[in-house]
Design a protein around this motif. Structure first.
Motif, mmCIF file in Angstrom:
data_model
loop_
_atom_site.group_PDB
_atom_site.id
_atom_site.type_symbol
_atom_site.label_atom_id
_atom_site.label_comp_id
_atom_site.label_asym_id
_atom_site.label_seq_id
_atom_site.Cartn_x
_atom_site.Cartn_y
_atom_site.Cartn_z
ATOM 1 N N ARG A 163 50.362 61.717 53.849
ATOM 2 C CA ARG A 163 50.050 61.088 52.561
ATOM 3 C C ARG A 163 50.483 59.625 52.560
ATOM 4 N N ALA A 164 51.664 59.352 53.129
ATOM 5 C CA ALA A 164 52.133 57.964 53.212
ATOM 6 C C ALA A 164 51.200 57.141 54.093
ATOM 7 N N ALA A 165 50.714 57.752 55.175
ATOM 8 C CA ALA A 165 49.777 57.037 56.048
ATOM 9 C C ALA A 165 48.481 56.723 55.310
ATOM 10 N N GLN A 166 48.034 57.649 54.464
ATOM 11 C CA GLN A 166 46.817 57.385 53.692
ATOM 12 C C GLN A 166 47.042 56.252 52.697
ATOM 13 N N ILE A 167 48.196 56.241 52.037
ATOM 14 C CA ILE A 167 48.500 55.157 51.103
ATOM 15 C C ILE A 167 48.470 53.809 51.820
ATOM 16 N N SER A 168 49.107 53.762 52.984
ATOM 17 C CA SER A 168 49.133 52.510 53.741
ATOM 18 C C SER A 168 47.730 52.114 54.185
ATOM 19 N N LEU A 169 46.935 53.105 54.590
ATOM 20 C CA LEU A 169 45.580 52.802 55.053
ATOM 21 C C LEU A 169 44.716 52.272 53.916
ATOM 22 N N VAL A 170 44.769 52.927 52.767
ATOM 23 C CA VAL A 170 43.987 52.464 51.616
ATOM 24 C C VAL A 170 44.373 51.037 51.253
ATOM 25 N N SER A 171 45.671 50.765 51.226
ATOM 26 C CA SER A 171 46.139 49.426 50.910
ATOM 27 C C SER A 171 45.714 48.418 51.969
ATOM 28 N N GLU A 172 45.779 48.826 53.244
ATOM 29 C CA GLU A 172 45.414 47.898 54.314
ATOM 30 C C GLU A 172 43.928 47.565 54.287
ATOM 31 N N ALA A 174 41.982 47.587 51.648
ATOM 32 C CA ALA A 174 41.751 46.712 50.501
ATOM 33 C C ALA A 174 42.272 45.304 50.767
ATOM 34 N N GLY A 175 43.477 45.199 51.337
ATOM 35 C CA GLY A 175 44.034 43.891 51.624
ATOM 36 C C GLY A 175 43.217 43.109 52.637
ATOM 37 N N THR A 176 42.740 43.799 53.677
ATOM 38 C CA THR A 176 41.910 43.126 54.687
ATOM 39 C C THR A 176 40.582 42.687 54.097
ATOM 40 N N TRP A 177 39.997 43.533 53.251
ATOM 41 C CA TRP A 177 38.715 43.207 52.615
ATOM 42 C C TRP A 177 38.878 41.994 51.693
ATOM 43 N N LEU A 178 39.965 41.951 50.939
ATOM 44 C CA LEU A 178 40.209 40.822 50.030
ATOM 45 C C LEU A 178 40.494 39.538 50.813
ATOM 46 N N SER A 179 41.244 39.648 51.911
ATOM 47 C CA SER A 179 41.513 38.464 52.732
ATOM 48 C C SER A 179 40.226 37.909 53.334
ATOM 49 N N LEU A 180 39.349 38.817 53.762
ATOM 50 C CA LEU A 180 38.059 38.377 54.296
ATOM 51 C C LEU A 180 37.247 37.677 53.205
ATOM 52 N N ALA A 449 45.212 39.266 43.368
ATOM 53 C CA ALA A 449 44.544 40.536 43.669
ATOM 54 C C ALA A 449 45.347 41.362 44.666
ATOM 55 N N ALA A 450 45.888 40.704 45.694
ATOM 56 C CA ALA A 450 46.655 41.427 46.708
ATOM 57 C C ALA A 450 47.928 42.024 46.131
ATOM 58 N N SER A 451 48.546 41.330 45.163
ATOM 59 C CA SER A 451 49.767 41.867 44.563
ATOM 60 C C SER A 451 49.481 43.128 43.754
ATOM 61 N N LEU A 452 48.297 43.201 43.133
ATOM 62 C CA LEU A 452 47.914 44.423 42.430
ATOM 63 C C LEU A 452 47.801 45.591 43.409
ATOM 64 N N VAL A 453 47.158 45.323 44.545
ATOM 65 C CA VAL A 453 47.015 46.365 45.569
ATOM 66 C C VAL A 453 48.386 46.785 46.094
ATOM 67 N N THR A 454 49.243 45.796 46.336
ATOM 68 C CA THR A 454 50.577 46.102 46.860
ATOM 69 C C THR A 454 51.402 46.880 45.838
ATOM 70 N N LEU A 455 51.306 46.513 44.565
ATOM 71 C CA LEU A 455 52.032 47.239 43.529
ATOM 72 C C LEU A 455 51.561 48.687 43.459
ATOM 73 N N TYR A 456 50.263 48.873 43.559
ATOM 74 C CA TYR A 456 49.705 50.227 43.572
ATOM 75 C C TYR A 456 50.257 51.020 44.754
ATOM 76 N N LYS A 457 50.368 50.365 45.899
ATOM 77 C CA LYS A 457 50.871 51.025 47.102
ATOM 78 C C LYS A 457 52.342 51.376 46.976
ATOM 79 N N VAL A 458 53.182 50.406 46.595
ATOM 80 C CA VAL A 458 54.620 50.633 46.611
ATOM 81 C C VAL A 458 55.061 51.604 45.524
ATOM 82 N N LEU A 459 54.221 51.815 44.510
ATOM 83 C CA LEU A 459 54.526 52.836 43.500
ATOM 84 C C LEU A 459 53.955 54.198 43.862
#
Length: 464
Positions: A163-172, A174-180, A449-459
């Motif tokens: 489950r933790a791996a899925q959280i990290s993957l979803v966040s990654e 999204a973060g990569t897509w936003l950076s692109l 936008a990235a901070s929203l994704v990160t907040l979602y992940k860390v919670l």
């Protein structure tokens, strides 16, 4: 086996076992009860209860996350770890029951004449068929049961790890897509600036040829042109690298229709956090739960190591038939049975068994420290994101105002230059400031936008 023996065995099994493992007590979180920055007041759902399909509103991004969850190799490895832990748990659980086996055999032996009483060689045959179990341990002190419990806790830990791996993957993803998307926006700004600089250079060069513009003006424009061209090339490379990174994290080629086309106003949305959210919510994060399950497994290991200090009782039993001829194997009177209890008492092991207990205790202390460190790390991650988000709205407003002010300055500088009031140097300076402000605005919008994704992940959001 005769009925009394069966009754005795059942009574022994049903008599209960001592459990020498320490009781599990969840350590107190070594962090504050609340974060300094708790966000705005809201009755929204906790982040870990918001499914990622509800959090990410952009259809292309959602499609990419679905692809990543199906094709990402790291997540696939985590899923296989679960299957392996489940199989290991089944193996440990099977050790609590006797392994019953059936067999049949023949034993033939030739005795030479000088060893037989009759003086003639003989051949002795014996046929047998039986069913039974060998070395079944009566788990009076919970050794096997704690090994099974340890396997169960490890299985549960690997489930949380997945489950933790899925959280990290979803966040990654999204973060990569936003950076692109941000790099594409920067590339578009750089190309627009390059186009404008090219027009300015062409005009200045014609003016120079007519003797209106100086060589200094021409070289200043050329300098700005080459800088814009270098930036356009650099952002082109970053866009290509971002696409490669997205392909890797998704686990396959990304179709063009799922790529972002710039940094649009469509952002991921997150239900607002209630003011003063207690930090105890962190214990629901999968990585924290994984650490707790591993702490439970360490407790079970202590129980197993302690049980090894006590006597070990095992049973071997079988029942069947035997005969000197195959035809008489199942005749009346051919029944056989055997019952062989055994007791193994540790007397001297040069301190090995006691050291194994000590090792298991130290392992538990390590697990406690790792659990507490995981909570501290999670608390800091949330606190850092909340601290950043506390100033992002102000930064965005200020940066947008700066872009507007620089746009107006550039417009006025161009008007003054065309009116013959100022030199082209003022236009170039205003254009550089506008260009830098536009790029910085993209960076701040990406951070928002990235901070929203990160907040979602860390919670703990993203596993549903």
């Amino acid at each position: 086996m005769k009925t009394p023996a069966l009754a005795l065995l059942a009574a022994l099994i049903a008599s209960g076992c001592a459990n020498l493992a320490p009781d599990h007590e969840r350590p107190e979180p070594p962090v504050a009860a609340e974060w300094r920055e708790a966000g705005v007041a809201s009755a929204g759902l906790p982040a870990d209860q918001i499914a990622w399909r509800e959090f990410f509103t952009e259809p292309r991004l959602r499609s990419l996350i679905e692809r990543a969850l199906a094709d990402n190799r790291d997540l696939r490895t985590a899923a296989l770890d679960i299957e392996r832990a489940r199989a290991q748990y089944r193996i440990r659980g099977a050790e609590r029951f006797p392994s019953i086996e059936a067999g049949a055999g023949q034993n033939a032996q030739r005795v030479p004449g000088d060893l037989s009483q009759s003086g003639q060689s003989t051949i002795n045959r014996q046929y047998s068929a039986d069913i039974g179990f060998t070395g079944f341990e009566l788990d009076f002190f919970g050794r096997i049961r704690n090994l099974e419990q340890q396997a169960l806790e490890t299985f549960l830990a690997t489930t949380e790890a997945r489950r933790a791996a899925q959280i990290s993957l979803v966040s990654e993803v999204a973060g990569t897509w936003l950076s692109l998307a941000a790099d594409q926006e920067r590339l578009a700004i750089a190309r627009d600036t390059l186009s404008a600089q090219q027009e300015s250079f062409d005009l200045t060069q014609r003016s120079f040829e007519l003797g209106v513009a100086s060589a200094l003006d021409l070289n200043l424009v050329r300098s700005s042109l080459e800088r814009a061209r270098a930036d356009a090339a650099r952002y082109s490379a970053l866009v290509a690298q971002g696409r490669n990174a997205l392909t890797l994290v998704v686990g396959g080629e990304v179709p063009d229709e799922l790529l972002p086309d710039g940094f649009t106003e469509e952002r991921p949305t997150l239900a607002e956090l209630p003011a003063g959210v207690p930090s105890i919510v962190l214990v629901r994060r999968p990585d924290i739960l994984e650490a707790e399950y591993r702490l439970r497994a360490a407790n079970a290991n202590i129980g197993s190591a302690r049980a090894a200090l006590f006597p070990r009782i095992s049973l071997t039993a079988s029942a069947g038939t035997a005969s000197s001829s195959l035809s008489g194997l199942f005749e009346s009177g051919s029944r056989t049975w055997a019952f062989m209890p055994a007791v193994s008492i540790p007397i001297f092991s040069a301190g090995r068994l006691q050291s194994e207990v000590e090792v298991s205790r130290i392992d538990r202390e390590i697990a406690v420290a790792q659990y507490e460190k995981a909570i501290q790390t999670a608390f800091r991650e949330v606190a850092d994101v909340l601290a950043e988000r506390a100033t992002l709205d102000e930064r965005l407003d200020a940066q947008r105002a700066l872009v507007d002010a620089n746009s107006e300055s550039f417009r006025l500088s161009e008007a003054r230059y065309k009116g013959g009031v100022d030199s082209y140097l003022g236009v170039l300076d205003a254009q550089r400031q506008l260009y830098a402000a536009q790029l910085e605005l993209v960076g701040v919008e990406l951070a928002d936008a990235a901070s929203l994704v990160t907040l979602y992940k860390v919670l703990g959001g993203g596993w549903k």
